[in-house]
Write an enzyme that holds these catalytic residues in place. Structure first.
Site, PDB file in Angstrom:
ATOM      1  N   ASP A 156       0.826  -1.201   0.000  1.00 41.09           N
ATOM      2  CA  ASP A 156       0.000   0.000   0.000  1.00 41.09           C
ATOM      3  C   ASP A 156       0.865   1.257   0.000  1.00 41.09           C
ATOM      4  OD1 ASP A 156      -2.361   1.410   0.037  1.00 41.09           O
ATOM      5  OD2 ASP A 156      -3.228   0.281   1.703  1.00 41.09           O
ATOM      6  N   ASP A 217     -10.847   2.930  -2.900  1.00 34.51           N
ATOM      7  CA  ASP A 217     -11.257   1.648  -2.332  1.00 34.51           C
ATOM      8  C   ASP A 217     -12.717   1.353  -2.663  1.00 34.51           C
ATOM      9  OD1 ASP A 217      -8.821   1.783  -1.137  1.00 34.51           O
ATOM     10  OD2 ASP A 217      -9.569   1.716   0.923  1.00 34.51           O
TER      11      ASP A 217
HETATM   12  C1  GLA Z   1      -6.020   1.146   1.795  1.00 35.16           C
HETATM   13  C2  GLA Z   1      -6.225   0.129   0.685  1.00 35.16           C
HETATM   14  C3  GLA Z   1      -7.295  -0.874   1.098  1.00 35.16           C
HETATM   15  C4  GLA Z   1      -6.884  -1.549   2.389  1.00 35.16           C
HETATM   16  C5  GLA Z   1      -6.611  -0.513   3.464  1.00 35.16           C
HETATM   17  C6  GLA Z   1      -5.997  -1.117   4.696  1.00 35.16           C
HETATM   18  O1  GLA Z   1      -7.145   1.950   1.981  1.00 35.16           O
HETATM   19  O2  GLA Z   1      -6.579   0.743  -0.518  1.00 35.16           O
HETATM   20  O3  GLA Z   1      -7.483  -1.835   0.066  1.00 35.16           O
HETATM   21  O4  GLA Z   1      -5.752  -2.341   2.154  1.00 35.16           O
HETATM   22  O5  GLA Z   1      -5.699   0.493   3.008  1.00 35.16           O
HETATM   23  O6  GLA Z   1      -5.727  -0.179   5.698  1.00 35.16           O
END
Ligand code: GLA
Length: 410
Positions: A156, A217
């Site tokens: 990430d 997301d």
């Molecule tokens: C980000 C990513 C998500 C998830 C969260 C975890 O928002 O895009 O897919 O992995 O972090 O904290």
């Protein structure tokens, strides 16, 4: 001096690329995030917290309920698995209460079933959930994941300057390669550049990552699915050239199997993700997925389009306020005659019934001998259609018609 110049030239001409030979078709699996987020209270939520039991239980379902046989292979740990700090030698370790046997035991559990284990880290100082990040620890983290026999890393991009990403994400790819273990590498790098599209350098990213998140997301709603489709529709011209075997755009998790969306909405998501050759990584609770949803998630004809070996990202070719028509070249092909088969999806994104009539030739389906058309959701043959024939479709609100148009006699 001459040799120094030659050396410099030689170096700059050599572009390092990941080239690990992995994920020649889009990865398929299950991931905890969108269903279970960062729930760490296992006293209050014994069956819904981030602990080793959750991943083992989902793996059991993948094996016994047919997901593994359908192609779903990776079980992905997401955020919040770690202890709050590194150990004395600087290595990461899992929270000891929630993962008492450690990650290596979990990967063994997966491997014994023919599954693979994915893990989550962050390139910055912290993960998005506030756990230790990899910045300054790339090599030791890559080696730790390899040591644990992990098969996939989602890296990430919270808590770091985006200008550091081109170098940093490439460095982690090199560290993974150097670890000696084959680890699929998913980069969230371009998802942190949504507001700076000129910096989303997909040519570079596709050289360094096996897959990459590039948008917000997904959350548990059809509205969220639609916003992703809308983003991909608008950006398809700069995305399509960089999608292919070993390097995939990741529009985020499949949320079919959750009660927050309807069966039709789940079919829409599976269809459009398959048109894109996108990773199919579910986030749901496989222990509670009903039979209808299971059949949607495991539809072999739809999955075959997603997994088509050409790995082409399909394209929105006709569009009105209510209807989108997508076309994706797939196998079988007749390369001598420069002909290909296609998958075609007609999506009614409105909340009213719609009738659609569209000629094959208008969609680029021009083979004079026509195509054998197969409905991939109804599992029925529709006979042969020629370029001057039309698809005549009646669509319910938020519904999709999805066909494979195969070159005849191949
Ligand atoms: C980000 C990513 C998500 C998830 C969260 C975890 O928002 O895009 O897919 O992995 O972090 O904290």
């Amino acid at each position: 001096m001459r040799s120094a110049v030659a050396l410099l030239f030689g170096l700059s001409a050599t572009v390092w690329a990941l080239n690990n030979g992995l994920v020649r078709t889009p990865p398929m699996g299950w991931m905890s995030w969108t269903k279970f987020y960062c729930e760490t209270d296992c006293v209050k939520h014994p069956f819904g917290c981030i602990d080793e039991n959750l991943y083992m239980a989902q793996a059991d379902c993948m094996e016994k309920d047919g997901y593994l046989a359908a192609g779903y292979e990776y079980v992905h740990i997401d955020d919040c698995w770690m202890a709050r700090e590194r150990d004395a030698s600087g290595r990461l370790f899992a929270n000891k209460t929630r993962f008492p046997h450690g990650i290596k035991a979990l990967s063994k559990y997966m491997h014994n079933k023919g599954l693979k284990l994915g893990i989550y880290e962050d390139y910055g100082t912290k993960t998005c959930g506030g756990y230790p990040g990899s910045l300054g620890h790339l090599k030791i983290d890559a080696d730790t994941f390899a040591d644990w026999d992990v098969d996939f890393l989602k890296l990430d991009g919270c808590w770091v300057d985006t200008d550091k990403m081109p170098q940093g994400y490439a460095d982690m790819g090199k560290a993974l390669n150097a670890s000696g273990r084959a680890i699929v590498y998913s980069c969230s790098w371009p998802a942190y550049l949504i507001d700076q599209p000129r910096k989303q350098d997909y040519k570079l990213i596709s050289q360094h990552c096996n897959l990459w998140r590039n948008f917000d997301d997904i959350s548990m709603s059809f509205k969220s699915i639609l916003s992703i489709i809308n983003y991909y529709d608008h950006n398809q011209d700069r995305q399509i050239p960089y999608n292919g075997p070993g390097h995939w755009f990741d529009p985020d998790m499949i949320i079919g199997g959750n009660t927050e969306i309807t069966y039709n909405q789940a079919k829409v998501q599976m269809t459009i993700w398959s048109i894109w050759s996108a990773p199919l990584i579910m986030s749901n609770d496989l222990r509670t997925v009903d039979e209808v949803s299971k059949a949607i998630l495991q539809n072999p004809e739809v999955i075959a389009i997603d997994q088509d070996p050409l790995g082409i990202m399909g394209r929105l070719v006709a569009n009105t306020t209510d209807i989108g028509v997508y076309v994706k070249p797939v196998t079988p092909r007749d390369t001598a005659k420069n002909l290909t088969s296609f998958a075609v999806a007609i999506f009614n994104r409105s909340n009213k019934k719609q009738s659609v009539s569209i000629q094959l030739s208008q969609l680029g389906l021009k083979n004079e001998d026509g195509y054998d058309v197969r409905d991939l959701w109804a599992h029925g043959d529709e006979g042969r259609l020629r370029p001057m024939d039309s698809f005549q479709v009646k669509l319910n609100p938020t519904a999709v018609y999805f066909v494979k148009c195969s070159l005849p006699d191949l």
